[in-house]
Design a protein around this motif. Structure first.
Motif, PDB file in Angstrom:
ATOM      1  N   MET A  64       0.814  -1.219   0.000  1.00 51.46           N
ATOM      2  CA  MET A  64       0.000   0.000   0.000  1.00 51.46           C
ATOM      3  C   MET A  64       0.847   1.268   0.000  1.00 51.46           C
ATOM      4  N   THR A  65       2.134   1.137   0.141  1.00 57.27           N
ATOM      5  CA  THR A  65       3.018   2.312   0.163  1.00 57.27           C
ATOM      6  C   THR A  65       4.028   2.220  -0.977  1.00 57.27           C
ATOM      7  N   ALA A  66       5.194   1.663  -0.692  1.00 55.31           N
ATOM      8  CA  ALA A  66       6.254   1.599  -1.696  1.00 55.31           C
ATOM      9  C   ALA A  66       5.880   0.726  -2.884  1.00 55.31           C
ATOM     10  N   GLY A  67       5.099  -0.309  -2.667  1.00 59.54           N
ATOM     11  CA  GLY A  67       4.736  -1.203  -3.767  1.00 59.54           C
ATOM     12  C   GLY A  67       3.791  -0.582  -4.780  1.00 59.54           C
ATOM     13  N   PHE A  68       3.051   0.442  -4.352  1.00 61.29           N
ATOM     14  CA  PHE A  68       2.065   1.049  -5.244  1.00 61.29           C
ATOM     15  C   PHE A  68       2.648   2.157  -6.105  1.00 61.29           C
ATOM     16  N   ARG A  69       3.758   2.730  -5.711  1.00 59.18           N
ATOM     17  CA  ARG A  69       4.254   3.923  -6.377  1.00 59.18           C
ATOM     18  C   ARG A  69       4.987   3.676  -7.698  1.00 59.18           C
ATOM     19  N   PRO A  70       5.776   2.611  -7.848  1.00 60.29           N
ATOM     20  CA  PRO A  70       6.534   2.454  -9.100  1.00 60.29           C
ATOM     21  C   PRO A  70       5.631   2.339 -10.322  1.00 60.29           C
ATOM     22  N   LEU A  71       6.112   2.882 -11.425  1.00 61.26           N
ATOM     23  CA  LEU A  71       5.434   2.778 -12.716  1.00 61.26           C
ATOM     24  C   LEU A  71       6.457   2.273 -13.724  1.00 61.26           C
ATOM     25  N   VAL A  72       6.244   1.072 -14.249  1.00 56.97           N
ATOM     26  CA  VAL A  72       7.205   0.484 -15.178  1.00 56.97           C
ATOM     27  C   VAL A  72       6.742   0.703 -16.617  1.00 56.97           C
ATOM     28  N   VAL A  73       7.711   0.726 -17.523  1.00 60.38           N
ATOM     29  CA  VAL A  73       7.439   0.845 -18.955  1.00 60.38           C
ATOM     30  C   VAL A  73       7.792  -0.485 -19.604  1.00 60.38           C
ATOM     31  N   ARG A  74       6.806  -1.158 -20.151  1.00 61.96           N
ATOM     32  CA  ARG A  74       7.029  -2.444 -20.818  1.00 61.96           C
ATOM     33  C   ARG A  74       7.094  -2.216 -22.328  1.00 61.96           C
ATOM     34  N   HIS A  75       7.999  -2.901 -22.991  1.00 67.61           N
ATOM     35  CA  HIS A  75       8.164  -2.791 -24.438  1.00 67.61           C
ATOM     36  C   HIS A  75       7.869  -4.145 -25.075  1.00 67.61           C
ATOM     37  N   ILE A  76       6.942  -4.164 -26.028  1.00 64.44           N
ATOM     38  CA  ILE A  76       6.627  -5.390 -26.743  1.00 64.44           C
ATOM     39  C   ILE A  76       6.526  -5.077 -28.229  1.00 64.44           C
ATOM     40  N   GLU A  77       6.583  -6.117 -29.045  1.00 60.93           N
ATOM     41  CA  GLU A  77       6.397  -5.972 -30.488  1.00 60.93           C
ATOM     42  C   GLU A  77       5.256  -6.873 -30.937  1.00 60.93           C
ATOM     43  N   PHE A  78       4.550  -6.418 -31.970  1.00 57.07           N
ATOM     44  CA  PHE A  78       3.534  -7.246 -32.600  1.00 57.07           C
ATOM     45  C   PHE A  78       3.733  -7.179 -34.101  1.00 57.07           C
ATOM     46  N   ALA A  79       3.911  -8.353 -34.724  1.00 55.85           N
ATOM     47  CA  ALA A  79       4.150  -8.414 -36.163  1.00 55.85           C
ATOM     48  C   ALA A  79       2.943  -9.002 -36.872  1.00 55.85           C
ATOM     49  N   SER A  80       2.605  -8.428 -38.017  1.00 57.76           N
ATOM     50  CA  SER A  80       1.464  -8.894 -38.795  1.00 57.76           C
ATOM     51  C   SER A  80       1.730  -8.689 -40.275  1.00 57.76           C
ATOM     52  N   ALA A  81       1.321  -9.669 -41.065  1.00 57.80           N
ATOM     53  CA  ALA A  81       1.435  -9.544 -42.515  1.00 57.80           C
ATOM     54  C   ALA A  81       0.443  -8.528 -43.061  1.00 57.80           C
ATOM     55  N   ASP A  82      -0.583  -8.203 -42.273  1.00 58.26           N
ATOM     56  CA  ASP A  82      -1.589  -7.233 -42.707  1.00 58.26           C
ATOM     57  C   ASP A  82      -1.188  -5.785 -42.444  1.00 58.26           C
ATOM     58  N   LEU A  83      -0.079  -5.572 -41.747  1.00 54.87           N
ATOM     59  CA  LEU A  83       0.336  -4.210 -41.435  1.00 54.87           C
ATOM     60  C   LEU A  83       0.917  -3.546 -42.673  1.00 54.87           C
ATOM     61  N   PRO A  84       0.389  -2.395 -43.074  1.00 53.72           N
ATOM     62  CA  PRO A  84       0.953  -1.688 -44.231  1.00 53.72           C
ATOM     63  C   PRO A  84       2.400  -1.283 -43.995  1.00 53.72           C
ATOM     64  N   ALA A  85       3.163  -1.198 -45.068  1.00 59.70           N
ATOM     65  CA  ALA A  85       4.594  -0.915 -44.977  1.00 59.70           C
ATOM     66  C   ALA A  85       4.883   0.400 -44.271  1.00 59.70           C
TER      67      ALA A  85
ATOM     68  N   VAL B 171       4.584   0.108 -24.318  1.00 58.49           N
ATOM     69  CA  VAL B 171       4.936   0.596 -25.648  1.00 58.49           C
ATOM     70  C   VAL B 171       4.853  -0.588 -26.608  1.00 58.49           C
ATOM     71  N   ILE B 172       3.903  -0.536 -27.534  1.00 54.81           N
ATOM     72  CA  ILE B 172       3.714  -1.597 -28.515  1.00 54.81           C
ATOM     73  C   ILE B 172       4.258  -1.116 -29.852  1.00 54.81           C
ATOM     74  N   THR B 173       5.273  -1.773 -30.349  1.00 59.66           N
ATOM     75  CA  THR B 173       5.839  -1.435 -31.653  1.00 59.66           C
ATOM     76  C   THR B 173       5.295  -2.406 -32.698  1.00 59.66           C
ATOM     77  N   LEU B 174       4.640  -1.866 -33.716  1.00 59.19           N
ATOM     78  CA  LEU B 174       4.078  -2.689 -34.783  1.00 59.19           C
ATOM     79  C   LEU B 174       5.164  -2.979 -35.821  1.00 59.19           C
ATOM     80  N   LYS B 175       5.221  -4.219 -36.252  1.00 59.25           N
ATOM     81  CA  LYS B 175       6.190  -4.629 -37.259  1.00 59.25           C
ATOM     82  C   LYS B 175       5.462  -5.336 -38.395  1.00 59.25           C
ATOM     83  N   ARG B 176       5.935  -5.093 -39.610  1.00 64.64           N
ATOM     84  CA  ARG B 176       5.354  -5.760 -40.769  1.00 64.64           C
ATOM     85  C   ARG B 176       6.038  -7.107 -40.967  1.00 64.64           C
ATOM     86  N   LYS B 177       5.243  -8.165 -40.924  1.00 58.90           N
ATOM     87  CA  LYS B 177       5.769  -9.513 -41.130  1.00 58.90           C
ATOM     88  C   LYS B 177       5.893  -9.788 -42.612  1.00 58.90           C
ATOM     89  N   GLN B 178       7.064 -10.180 -43.027  1.00 57.44           N
ATOM     90  CA  GLN B 178       7.302 -10.415 -44.446  1.00 57.44           C
ATOM     91  C   GLN B 178       6.806 -11.795 -44.862  1.00 57.44           C
TER      92      GLN B 178
END
Length: 334
Positions: A54-75, A327-334
């Motif tokens: 309820m104190t120190a455990g609640f305060r941190p804010l983390v930034v997660r980075h992931i990628e999602f690749a799709s063949a349908d994503l325009p170049a 942070v979600i980074t979109l990638k075009r799947k070849q």
């Protein structure tokens, strides 16, 4: 009232019930010569964890980075950066300490996003909570806009008032979220252009299986006007798999299997709602008993859902499950 009751219930369980159960179990099940001592020590540890969460455990804010690749994503959208945050519960952030809302805003803007999306539960119980931090949220900026959907808490379902007052409060919540600078999507979509290419950001209203969860989400209405046949994509740009790339925003992850997967071709769905249980141990949380998708990325073939653990919570408690933005980074799947 409900928020106060929830916090009171948590405090009673955390500081009295669980420590008492731990003590009594050790006292009854272990040899008398050290059962009481172990039980007392375990009770103290539980109380310490609750205080920390309820104190120190609640305060941190983390930034997660992931990628999602799709063949349908325009170049043109290869490398596109989306920042998602969810379950802000700003009444709790404001009450817990000065600067927590500003910390959230600065962390999001610091990722230099192309788009910002919020996946529901801006308030705890009532729209008045949103007024103090309203101008702070207006600092959010992304080149292609800031989008939001409503969560179950944003529908005024937890107040004891008549239907007319609930409708008024719900409308006030929506008005304030728009004044915060969000493009609020209520079973709607927007088309985002880059050069001659386009993607779709679609926002469903809440749809959940819990008894008090609003079931207002409508896939067909959300995607009305989009033709998913490969012969009719000229206004959206030609894409690899024959479908426009759709980023679906839906607060409750149960909707993904119940509605989104069977009723449309949205490639990536972003949700929240579960808070990741606000507690985890060795990668597992009790919330996994209630939700099939409750944290992180899950794939079904080439389609996926990402469930955020949230940037806040009704009860100010986090233990090994910090608040997050993604942070979600979109990638075009070849």
């Amino acid at each position: 009232m409900i928020a106060r009751l929830a916090i009171t219930f948590f405090l009673v369980v955390g500081f009295l019930v669980l420590p008492a159960i731990a003590y009594l179990l050790c006292h009854w099940l272990m040899p008398r010569r050290y059962g009481r001592k172990v039980g007392f020590a375990l009770a103290v540890v539980i109380i310490a964890f609750v205080v920390y969460g309820m104190t120190a455990g609640f305060r941190p804010l983390v930034v997660r980075h992931i990628e999602f690749a799709s063949a349908d994503l325009p170049a043109a959208f290869d490398g596109y950066r989306i920042v998602q945050f969810s379950d802000a519960h700003v009444g709790t952030l404001v009450n817990h300490g000065e600067g927590m809302v500003q910390q959230l805003i600065d962390s999001i803007n610091g990722q230099a996003p192309d788009m910002i999306v919020f996946t529901g539960d801006m308030q705890n119980i009532q729209p008045q909570e949103l007024i103090p931090p309203m101008m702070t949220f207006r600092q959010l900026f992304a080149h292609d806009g800031v989008y939001a959907v409503l969560g179950n808490h944003d529908y005024d379902v937890y107040q004891n008032c008549d239907d007319a007052e609930k409708r008024c409060n719900c409308q006030l919540t929506q008005d304030i979220i728009r004044k915060m600078g969000f493009d609020l999507l209520l079973n709607e979509h927007r088309i985002i252009h880059r050069d001659s290419d386009s993607i779709v950001v679609a926002g469903m209203e809440n749809w959940g299986v819990a008894d008090r969860a609003p079931k207002k989400g409508d896939v067909d209405k959300t995607l009305t006007g989009l033709n998913f046949s490969s012969q009719s994509l000229t206004h959206l740009g030609e894409v690899g798999g024959g479908f426009p790339f759709v980023l679906m925003l839906q607060h409750d992850p149960t909707c993904w299997r119940e509605k989104i997967l069977p009723e449309c071709n949205a490639q990536l769905t972003l949700s929240g709602h579960t808070h990741g249980g606000q507690f985890s141990l060795f990668g597992w949380s009790p919330v996994a008993l209630a939700y099939q998708e409750w944290e992180g990325m899950t794939y079904e073939g080439s389609r996926a859902i990402y469930v955020s653990t949230g940037a806040g919570s009704l009860i100010p408690f986090r233990l090994n499950q910090p608040r997050e933005i993604t942070v979600i980074t979109l990638k075009r799947k070849q």
